[in-house]
Design a protein around this motif. Structure first.
Motif, PDB file in Angstrom:
ATOM      1  N   TYR A 161       0.960  -1.125   0.110  1.00 12.73           N
ATOM      2  CA  TYR A 161      -0.011   0.075   0.161  1.00 12.73           C
ATOM      3  C   TYR A 161       0.783   1.204   0.058  1.00 12.73           C
ATOM      4  O   TYR A 161       1.264   1.766   0.988  1.00 12.73           O
ATOM      5  N   LYS A 190      -5.299  13.629  -6.533  1.00 15.17           N
ATOM      6  CA  LYS A 190      -4.135  14.432  -5.969  1.00 15.17           C
ATOM      7  C   LYS A 190      -3.331  14.953  -7.060  1.00 15.17           C
ATOM      8  O   LYS A 190      -3.150  16.263  -7.259  1.00 15.17           O
ATOM      9  N   ASP A 244      -2.719  12.790 -10.484  1.00 16.39           N
ATOM     10  CA  ASP A 244      -2.922  11.796 -11.695  1.00 16.39           C
ATOM     11  C   ASP A 244      -4.630  12.072 -12.156  1.00 16.39           C
ATOM     12  O   ASP A 244      -5.250  11.516 -11.578  1.00 16.39           O
ATOM     13  N   ALA A 261      -4.869  -2.992   1.763  1.00  9.98           N
ATOM     14  CA  ALA A 261      -4.859  -2.548   3.424  1.00  9.98           C
ATOM     15  C   ALA A 261      -5.650  -1.744   3.865  1.00  9.98           C
ATOM     16  O   ALA A 261      -5.899  -1.883   5.047  1.00  9.98           O
ATOM     17  N   CYS A 314      -0.078   9.569   6.337  1.00  9.18           N
ATOM     18  CA  CYS A 314      -0.292   9.958   5.089  1.00  9.18           C
ATOM     19  C   CYS A 314      -1.436  11.158   4.833  1.00  9.18           C
ATOM     20  O   CYS A 314      -2.353  11.274   5.681  1.00  9.18           O
ATOM     21  N   VAL A 315      -1.085  12.152   4.224  1.00 13.03           N
ATOM     22  CA  VAL A 315      -2.122  13.127   4.050  1.00 13.03           C
ATOM     23  C   VAL A 315      -3.311  12.676   3.519  1.00 13.03           C
ATOM     24  O   VAL A 315      -4.475  13.664   3.869  1.00 13.03           O
ATOM     25  N   GLU A 316      -3.461  11.466   3.011  1.00 13.90           N
ATOM     26  CA  GLU A 316      -4.797  11.182   2.437  1.00 13.90           C
ATOM     27  C   GLU A 316      -5.516  10.540   3.285  1.00 13.90           C
ATOM     28  O   GLU A 316      -6.926  10.479   3.052  1.00 13.90           O
ATOM     29  N   THR A 376       0.582   5.496  -9.888  1.00 18.12           N
ATOM     30  CA  THR A 376      -0.299   6.457  -8.848  1.00 18.12           C
ATOM     31  C   THR A 376      -1.303   5.890  -8.151  1.00 18.12           C
ATOM     32  O   THR A 376      -2.015   6.567  -7.328  1.00 18.12           O
ATOM     33  N   TYR A 399       5.016   7.739  -6.731  1.00 15.99           N
ATOM     34  CA  TYR A 399       4.349   8.381  -8.025  1.00 15.99           C
ATOM     35  C   TYR A 399       5.500   7.879  -9.348  1.00 15.99           C
ATOM     36  O   TYR A 399       4.954   8.028 -10.273  1.00 15.99           O
ATOM     37  N   ASN A 406       2.598   4.968  -1.732  1.00 17.10           N
ATOM     38  CA  ASN A 406       2.622   5.979  -2.937  1.00 17.10           C
ATOM     39  C   ASN A 406       4.086   6.395  -2.973  1.00 17.10           C
ATOM     40  O   ASN A 406       5.061   6.468  -2.359  1.00 17.10           O
ATOM     41  N   ARG A 466      -5.948  11.536 -15.078  1.00 18.43           N
ATOM     42  CA  ARG A 466      -6.158  10.486 -16.194  1.00 18.43           C
ATOM     43  C   ARG A 466      -7.445   9.929 -16.017  1.00 18.43           C
ATOM     44  O   ARG A 466      -8.237  10.285 -17.079  1.00 18.43           O
ATOM     45  N   TYR A 472      -1.866   0.214  -4.874  1.00 17.23           N
ATOM     46  CA  TYR A 472      -1.729  -1.084  -5.014  1.00 17.23           C
ATOM     47  C   TYR A 472      -0.778  -1.770  -5.903  1.00 17.23           C
ATOM     48  O   TYR A 472      -0.273  -2.870  -5.928  1.00 17.23           O
TER      49      TYR A 472
END
Ligand code: HEM
Lengths: 324, 209
Positions: A87, B166, B168, B33, A146-148, A95, A91, A89, B170, A98
């Motif tokens: 899991y 964020k 991307d 996760a 994470c900021v997410e 992006t 980039y 990030n 597409r 997974y």
């Protein structure tokens, strides 16, 4: 007028109708089954998370499997190794979180050098093995936010970044440290066009010298996998995850505030400091709470990710909603 | 016709396949996760997919001339609403745990949530008026005018997606392109039928040589 008796109806006529019905039933069954399989296939291809890969070494950190509790913090279990490694990030590779584990597998991490340069008396290009022996490697278990809006508890292996900086002897006018991630396509990095590469980050020199600022080379006692920033990365547990730059190749001491990739992309969302701050009204994601990976509920996010006692004095007198 | 009934059943079942697979994967711990975030995002994507399918019916019918395609539109639209409802529920439940104050603050602070909410609430009257009885009660013209709201829902859904990624862009851009084609086709048809109407009236008024 001839009235047919029941017995006059040819038996073949009845069979015909039956076959016809059977054929229609069969076609319907086939259409239904075929379309369901096709829809399922489309879902799997386009939306479902990627299946988890076995780790390339073939072993899933034995310690991590045996006793995640033993690795945790008081009241907080360590996050399972499988989640930490699937899991991600990163980039440069992909992006979505997974598929980084798969797309980063062939990253070439040897040979590897880290250049320490800029406003220092002892600039040096370290070979990785030499760098890893600068100081004793310690297990350091930190929260990672994470900021997410999700978080983990990760048992890193590493030592303080200050060990490297001290040896470089920063000059009097050095006030910031700039970092750079590898972006050499020959090392099998696809470099998506989601951001401008190389990925760059920065810290104030006093932040970089703080003992919590860690240069990590492992997780659960195992060497870092590519998706986690192999072979060496920064870990800044009181800041949002994107500040903890991965796969570092350059550390440069500078006089002026260096650029950082996410700030260049979205200046109003990602500030230079990016300290974890539940009071900051982030436009994209709620910062007041977080989901700890492996748990269903949500935890309240703590100021400086719970490391306020250690780091708050670095920001004494600063308005952290302005310097976000 | 018997065959249409069968196709309806087939579509009904197929539309549930993604939901069934999400459930299956969840039971087997294969949602990654953060399963709750995955469910939230996936139901959102499915809402958008069914909105696109619903909007594709009319162009497909006009281009192929297969009139009975229209008979599937209501079901596709209701599935868009169904997945939208699951998406909304996932947000209120898994993201906010029914903490309405936190939800209200989220709505206030985050444009992508406001846009998503608006799009979803615009679907509610459409779902309520989707029955034959309601169509009769409203009258075809008014019903059709009301159901033009689905264009706003689809535009809002794509905008919601675009605002929440964020960097991307597409996937939202792909949905945006599909939507542009589907809506563009309608504009084209409306415009070209106007153009056709003109020469016709000219030949009628022009005196025969
Ligand atoms: C027509 C209505 C809506 C559509 C078409 C829609 C569509 C989507 C799509 C496509 C995504 C992104 C999926 C992905 O990242 O893979 C998403 C995510 C999301 N939507 Fe919606 N949505 C709608 C309504 C709503 C509503 C009413 C809410 C909440 C009040 C909401 C909250 C969210 C949240 C929280 C996320 C996930 C953000 C994250 O990943 O953390 N949406 N939606």
């Amino acid at each position: 007028m001839v009235i047919k008796k029941a017995g006059d109806i040819k038996s073949s006529e009845i069979t015909d109708r039956k076959t016809y019905l059977n054929r229609r039933q069969f076609m319907r069954g086939a259409t239904l089954a075929g379309s369901v399989v096709a829809t399922g296939f489309l879902y799997r291809q386009l939306l479902a998370p990627e299946p988890v890969l076995p780790t390339p070494t073939g072993k899933v950190a034995p310690d991590a499997q045996a006793a995640p509790k033993q690795w945790g913090l008081p009241g907080e279990e360590a996050t399972p190794y499988q989640d930490i490694t699937h899991y991600n990030n990163f980039y440069e590779f992909a992006t979505d979180k997974y598929s980084v584990a798969r797309t980063s597998q062939s990253l070439v991490t040897r040979p590897w050098t880290v250049s320490v340069e800029g406003l220092v008396n002892n600039p040096k290009v370290y070979d990785l093995d030499e760098l890893l022996k600068l100081a004793p490697q310690e297990d350091r278990i930190y929260r990672h936010r994470c900021v997410e809006g999700w978080s983990m508890v990760i048992p890193w292996l590493g030592f303080s970044l200050s060990e490297v900086l001290k040896r470089a002897e920063p000059q009097g006018n050095a006030r910031f440290v700039a970092f750079e991630t590898v972006n050499d396509k020959k090392r099998n990095i696809p470099l998506t066009d989601a951001l401008d590469w190389p990925y760059v980050e920065g810290l104030r020199l006093d932040e970089a010298m703080h003992p919590l600022a860690t240069l990590a080379s492992g997780i659960y006692g195992e060497a870092l996998l590519p998706q986690n920033g192999a072979p060496i990365r920064l870990v800044l547990p009181w800041k949002y995850g994107y500040k903890s730059i991965k796969s570092v190749v350059r550390i440069k001491l500078v006089e002026r505030m260096p650029p950082m990739t996410w700030n260049l992309a979205e200046p109003t969302l990602y500030g230079f400091y990016s300290n974890v701050n539940p009071k900051f009204a982030h436009r994209l994601r709620d910062q007041t709470a977080e989901r700890r990976i492996g748990e269903y509920g949500k935890r309240e996010t703590q100021m400086f990710n719970g490391y306020g006692d250690e780091v708050a004095q670095l920001y004494a007198g600063m308005d952290l909603n302005y310097y976000f | 016709m018997k065959e249409i009934k069968f196709y309806k059943v087939a579509i009904f079942i197929n539309a549930l396949v993604p939901l069934a697979l999400v459930g299956w994967d969840w039971l087997h711990g294969r949602l990654g996760a953060d399963p709750l975030n995955f469910v939230t995002r996936t139901t959102g994507t499915l809402t958008l997919v069914f909105l696109m399918l619903t909007l594709a019916v009319t162009p497909a019918r006009k281009i192929t001339g297969v009139q009975w395609l229209i008979r599937f539109r209501r079901m596709l639209g209701l599935y868009a609403f169904f997945y939208g409802f699951l998406h909304f529920t996932a947000y209120v439940w898994f993201d906010k745990f029914f903490n309405l104050r936190a939800a209200a603050e989220d709505v206030w602070r985050r444009p992508f949530i406001i846009v998503g909410l608006t799009s979803f609430f615009l679907m509610v009257p459409l779902a309520i008026t989707s029955t034959n009885g309601m169509i009769k009660r409203l009258g075809g013209k008014r019903w059709q005018r009301l159901h033009k709201l689905v264009y706003l829902t689809a535009i809002g859904g794509v905008l919601h997606f675009y605002l929440l990624v964020k960097s991307d862009t597409r996937r939202p851009v792909i949905f945006g392109a599909i939507l542009a084609v589907l809506l563009g086709y309608r504009l084209y048809v409306a415009y070209s039928s106007k153009l056709k109407a003109k020469p016709l009236s000219l030949t009628q008024t022009a005196p025969p040589r």
